[in-house]
Design an enzyme around this catalytic site. Structure first.
Site, PDB file in Angstrom:
ATOM      1  N   LYS A   1      -0.839   6.960   1.507  1.00 46.42           N
ATOM      2  CA  LYS A   1      -1.440   5.709   1.039  1.00 46.42           C
ATOM      3  C   LYS A   1      -2.880   6.033   0.675  1.00 46.42           C
ATOM      4  CE  LYS A   1      -3.285   1.321   2.241  1.00 46.42           C
ATOM      5  NZ  LYS A   1      -3.642   0.361   3.281  1.00 46.42           N
TER       6      LYS A   1
ATOM      7  N   ASN B   1      -1.919  -5.539   8.491  1.00 45.82           N
ATOM      8  CA  ASN B   1      -2.460  -4.960   9.720  1.00 45.82           C
ATOM      9  C   ASN B   1      -3.170  -6.035  10.532  1.00 45.82           C
ATOM     10  OD1 ASN B   1      -3.607  -3.436  11.782  1.00 45.82           O
ATOM     11  ND2 ASN B   1      -4.133  -1.751  10.501  1.00 45.82           N
TER      12      ASN B   1
END
Lengths: 352, 263
Positions: free
Chosen positions: B100, B210
């Site tokens: 990522k 997150n």
């Protein structure tokens, strides 16, 4: 009965103290040349059971409440002046979240803040005040506790001594080695923390100030004589004793946001060590035969050590059993009043 | 329903939720959140946790034990060069060519530096990486990332950690319409399960979360709530929602109204 306490950090010294008070003959064995040379010396020294609820399980607050009386009255080294929690104006959401997770505080406005901490006047327009919390200087506290133990007839202290080299076998071994006990406790991990000690004569604070920030929260604990402890990073690695430039920049920057005068402060010390933690970040008493491990105190050494020490002494002397710190993970959480198992079960039932 | 999978590079997944692993109360709660949500991919920040050698191993092994695929990220990198070096380290540590890619251009909003991002994406793709770029909702940047070799795009809904939900629905819809065959994952800015349902209804392929989970009062329950919202939003998209009608403003003359109104 002879109990050998291995490790003279906060966990070991508190355990020795609790055992000695129960009449056990105690022998403290420490590989270093003085007490508290492990991670205890880098602690913030905030006895803040309710603030810690921000990220800790309820069990931490329950056990931590016992520490207030221990450090402030029994050892007489902690100051009960409360904790002040602030956030920069644009991070007010952090303050709301903090209030939602914690308890036992008053909400303050700018006037209240100025009255409580004149040097912070005009800097923050809202705060939470945890009136009943305390703070101490970890190094002074460990010296005081060691002094107390040295005067106790049934306690002997052995520094610069490797426990493995001792030939005699005690009735009990109380293993308080922190991260060094990883050889025996495979589930233990280290969580790196870095701190600074700054000196400034331009600022005066009476109590620990926590400044919330989504990425760089910081606390500043007054240590007297112009000294302030600024901490602490929380990094999931086991790299010991290396303070990175980035962490120093972040800590100083955050301290600067608490009060700009910190920019001119002297950096007296930087420190770094590993907090010993189990996967649930909760402390544990682990009994294996006649060895009792006290470990996993994570970032709550001074907060949790007195309660764990008392329980450890009960285990040794009266064969007591404390499920909240002696059971496996799920039971610990249940004892702590959480309902996470229900959630996990619900997820299982719907099969997603 | 059961065959509704998503394929990211060569890996087919049934969960459309990806979780970041930062700022949970404990690794144990993180693991429970992963299990409760059925998530199959977690991102792990390498740069800071790595330290020297493999100092982050204890934490990583806790994550690996949950049995999910790890998508390492280059969080905190501010230049293409730094991100590339971090990606190479991640490939070694996690034995995966997935990365990522984050190249942060602005510290305050953590907005991507899209120029550095495209440069790093090209270099890493050429080096055999399978790149998941964290980008804005800009169409032209998206085009350049695909040209650079990316086969998945991860546009933001709002700045990282803001919990604002979709800031620019028009841009996200335009992106979806423009790249019908590229897996699009909304990364960053979501706060509530309804935000996730909304982007899934728009036809997004997956959602990465997150802070919304890790900083919730009960992260495990919130992970579960997001999983349900994502499933609902996805089902809603596939079921082809009715076209909304504006009944409050009839455009037909009075004579065309239904009979009951004329009575």
């Amino acid at each position: 009965m002879l109990a050998r306490v291995i490790g003279a950090g906060v966990a070991g010294l508190c355990a020795a103290y609790a055992l000695a008070r129960k009449g056990v003959e105690v022998e403290i064995v420490e590989r270093e040349c003085a007490p508290g040379l492990g991670c205890s010396r880098f602690a913030g020294g905030m006895i803040a059971p309710w603030c810690e609820l921000e990220s800790a399980e309820p069990l931490v607050a329950t056990l931590g409440e016992e520490a207030l009386d221990f450090w402030s009255r029994e050892i007489g080294i902690a100051t009960i002046a409360g904790s002040l929690v602030v956030a920069p104006a644009r991070e007010r959401a952090e303050l709301a979240d903090f209030a939602r997770r914690t308890r036992n505080f008053d909400s303050l406005d700018a006037t209240d803040i100025a009255a409580l901490e004149p040097d912070l006047a005009g800097r923050f327009d809202a705060a939470l005040f945890f009136r009943q919390e305390a703070h101490l200087d970890p190094r002074a506290a460990l010296i005081a506790l060691t002094g107390r133990l040295a005067q106790t007839p049934n306690v002997t202290l052995h520094f610069h001594q490797d426990a493995a080299a001792l030939a005699t076998i005690p009735d009990w071994i109380i293993d308080c080695r922190g991260f060094a006990a990883r050889d025996a406790l495979p589930g233990l991990r280290g969580v790196k923390g870095e701190m600074l000690i700054l000196r400034s004569d331009e600022i005066s604070l009476t109590r620990p100030v926590r400044m919330l920030h989504p990425r760089r929260p910081v606390y500043v604990v007054p240590r007297g004589e112009g000294l302030f402890m600024v901490g602490a990073t929380m990094i999931e690695n086991e790299e010991r004793a290396r303070v990175t430039a980035r962490s120093v920049v972040e800590l100083v920057n955050s301290a600067f946001a608490v009060h700009p005068a910190f920019a001119e402060a002297e950096i007296v010390e930087t420190g770094s060590d590993l907090r010993p933690a189990f996967a649930n970040n909760l402390p544990r008493l682990l009994k294996r035969g006649h060895t009792l491990y006290i470990n996993g105190l994570y970032r709550h050494g001074f907060l949790l050590a007195p309660a764990l020490a008392r329980r450890a002494a009960e285990v040794v002397v009266n064969d007591a059993y404390f499920p909240e710190v002696m059971d496996a993970d799920s039971n610990q959480r249940a004892a702590a009043g959480c309902e996470r198992d229900d959630v996990a079960n619900a997820a299982g039932r719907t099969g997603v | 329903m059961h065959n509704d999978t998503v394929t990211l590079y060569d890996v087919t997944l049934s969960s459309r939720l990806l979780l970041g692993t930062a700022r949970y109360p404990s690794p144990a709660i993180l693991a429970e959140a992963i299990r409760a949500s059925g998530c199959e991919i977690v991102t792990v920040s390498l740069r800071r946790e790595a330290g020297g050698a493999r100092a982050g191993e204890a934490f990583w092994s806790l994550i690996r034990d949950v049995g999910v695929r790890v998508l390492p990220n280059t969080a905190g990198c501010r230049t293409a060069k730094e991100a590339i070096a971090t990606a190479q380290m991640a490939r070694e540590v996690f034995a995966t060519d997935w990365i990522k890619l984050e190249v942060i251009g602005e510290e305050d909003t953590l907005q991507p530096d899209v120029f550095g991002l495209v440069d790093a994406a090209r270099a890493l793709s050429d080096d055999g990486f399978k790149v998941f770029p964290y980008t804005t909702d800009d169409l032209v940047v998206a085009e350049k990332l695909l040209d650079a070799g990316c086969r998945v795009l991860m546009p933001w809904a709002a700045p990282i950690g803001s919990g604002r939900g979709v800031n620019n629905a028009f841009a996200l819809r335009a992106l979806r319409a423009h790249f019908p065959d590229t897996p699009l994952i909304v990364d960053a800015g979501l706060g509530a399960p309804s935000h996730a349902a909304l982007v899934m209804e728009m036809g997004y392929d997956a959602v990465l979360l997150n802070t919304a989970v890790s900083r919730a009062g009960d992260p495990v329950l919130m992970a579960r709530a997001f999983a349900l919202a994502i499933e609902a939003g996805r089902a809603g998209f596939r079921a082809q929602p009715m076209t909304p009608r504006d009944m409050a403003e009839p455009s037909t003359p009075i004579i065309g109204r239904p009979f009951d109104r004329l009575a």
